[in-house]
Design an enzyme around this catalytic site. Structure first.
Site, short mmCIF file in Angstrom:
data_model
loop_
_atom_site.label_atom_id
_atom_site.label_comp_id
_atom_site.label_asym_id
_atom_site.label_seq_id
_atom_site.Cartn_x
_atom_site.Cartn_y
_atom_site.Cartn_z
CD GLU A 113 48.87 35.42 -51.50
OE1 GLU A 113 49.70 35.13 -52.38
OE2 GLU A 113 48.26 34.58 -50.82
CD GLU A 125 46.99 32.29 -54.83
OE1 GLU A 125 47.64 31.27 -55.11
OE2 GLU A 125 47.51 33.41 -54.79
#
Ligand code: FCB
Length: 485
Positions: free
Chosen positions: A390, A182
């Site tokens: 995720e 991320e």
């Protein structure tokens, strides 16, 4: 009919997708990150990271929580490996703490830091669990931040050097790598909103950090290709559908800006080799911004990867700031900004649909949005393999009087999102695996220990682990390679 019961005589076929079966070889996993679970921040020569500094700053995290002890995973490694074996998922994704490998972010490897990850990888392989390594999950060595952090181009070279050390040490045993987790969060929460380490509030710096993070991804990819040529390498992005609160031009423009910042600013350079024009223009008044882009950088960034990691929790709906009243009149709620609140100067306000349930983070639960974003990647960017790297949810878990944690909401969330994965597969997207965030409750960044995402309850005083009902549910799911009907 042999046994007299009609279903025993029925042809044995795999369950149809619609009934919850996953493709053969689908990779099931869980994911953690170093700073969120390890603790032992001074052990064996580890240097401080930006998260050590930030979490110790007054007011930076809920209750002043820090990762000093976290899940104490560094010292409980063997027990946690046994827990993973008990879960039965075939893969485990963890991150390496850069400051354990290079305490100041440069120079020779700290062998005892590497040894910890060698033990972790060997322990996984002994238990027949595939290790998936994230090279960077936000814990930059503090010394590098002092020298400019991700705003400085030098950090790119440092990251390549760190990658080489890790790849040389683990390349024989690890075959799947995620360069960055991320990068949007590192750049925008770290350098624009200041909610995350290093806690800076400067849009121009966040834009420059975006570029240097992506360039670091490209540089690490080259290092991995050279060091461990057969490895599968990808990056993990927190992409999500962004929707306008109405068809009004201003809401649509706000939506496009947020989509630009969150999704296209990462997907376009990685897959199309260019930054979106509207975003370059948007950040043109913010120095240093994208002025840091040099010739050849985008070629480096857009070198082909083997898979994309999709980290998904929730979609986002936005309106223009001038249209709050209309959005409210249309029935939306306007929450207090949370960590997913969009970056200030995008001129967008996040709105919520009151009829949609939310997790304890306040994030709307809409599994179909996961299908939508994966189909978008497939249609607009690339048909490469995707992993959901995720997905998970925080709820208000508690240990019942009988010692059980009955987290039915989490099971419902995971079940819904796995069905959304099957829908994506049915739509032709090549989804290869799914990783639950997370196997353990852990340090949820600025929220400290107040948000529990684990399949396993962690008593943060004693360190005790108690598998929740969702742990047993996931055990069954991975065993059957299918959801219960
Ligand atoms: C993601 C992070 C991860 C965890 C989850 C809930 O954005 O990558 O570390 O905090 O959110």
């Amino acid at each position: 009919m042999v046994g007299g019961r009609y279903w025993e005589d029925a042809p044995i076929v795999a369950l149809q997708r619609g009934s919850g079966a996953f493709p053969d070889g689908f990779l099931w996993g869980t994911k953690t990150s170093a700073y969120q679970i390890e603790g032992s921040v001074d052990a064996d020569g580890r240097g401080p990271s930006i998260w050590d500094t930030f979490s110790h700053r007054t007011g930076a995290t809920r209750n002043g929580d820090t990762g000093d002890v976290a899940c104490d995973h560094y010292r409980r490694l063997d027990d946690d490996l046994d827990l993973l074996a008990r879960l039965g998922a075939g893969a485990y994704c963890f991150s390496i703490a850069w400051p354990r490998i290079q305490p100041t972010g440069t120079g020779p490897a700290n062998e005892s830091g590497l040894d910890f990850y060698r033990r972790l990888v060997d322990g996984l392989l002994r238990r027949s669990i595939v290790p998936v390594v994230t090279l960077y999950h936000w814990d930059l060595p503090q010394s590098l931040e002092d020298a400019g952090g991700w705003v400085s181009r030098d950090t790119v070279g440092r990251f390549a050097e760190y990658t080489r050390i890790v790849a040389e040490a683990l390349g024989d045993t690890v075959s799947t790598w995620i360069t960055l987790n991320e990068p949007w969060c590192s750049a925008w929460l770290g350098y624009a909103t200041g909610e995350h380490a290093p806690g800076i509030r400067d849009h121009g710096k966040a834009a420059a950090a975006t570029h240097h993070l992506l360039l670091a991804h490209g540089a690490a990819l080259q290092v991995l290709r050279a060091t461990t040529p057969s490895a599968q390498v990808g990056i993990g992005l927190n992409i999500q559908p962004i929707r306008p609160a109405s068809d009004h031009d201003d809401d649509r423009a706000a939506c496009r800006r947020v989509d630009g910042n969150l999704n296209r600013l990462y997907l376009d350079p990685l897959f199309k080799g260019r930054y979106p024009d509207d975003m370059l223009e948007h950040y043109s008044g913010h120095a240093p911004g994208f002025d840091v882009v040099a010739a050849g950088d985008l070629e480096t960034i857009s070198r082909p990867i083997d898979f994309l990691g999709v980290n998904f929790y929730s979609p986002t709906t936005v309106c223009a700031p001038t249209r709050r009243a209309e959005a409210q009149a249309a029935g939306f709620w306007i929450p207090e900004p949370d960590r997913r609140a969009r970056v200030g100067d995008l001129n967008a306000v996040q709105v919520l649909r009151p009829e949609v349930s939310r997790t304890q983070m306040g994030w709307e639960i809409e599994p179909g949005a996961l299908t939508e974003i994966m189909v978008r990647v497939h249609d607009e960017y690339a048909t490469l393999p995707l992993y959901v790297t995720e997905n998970g949810a925080a709820f208000d878990d508690y240990v019942g009087p009988d010692g059980e944690i009955r987290d039915a909401e989490r099971i419902g969330y995971l079940d819904g999102h796995l069905r959304a994965v099957l829908d994506a597969v049915g739509a032709g997207v090549d989804v290869r695996g799914y990783f639950v965030w997370s196997v353990l409750d852990n340090f949820e960044w600025a929220h400290g220990y107040s948000k529990r995402f684990g399949l396993t309850w962690v008593d943060f005083r004693s360190g005790e682990r108690i598998p929740k009902a969702s742990f047993a549910w996931y055990q069954r799911t991975v065993r059957d390679n299918a959801l219960e009907p």
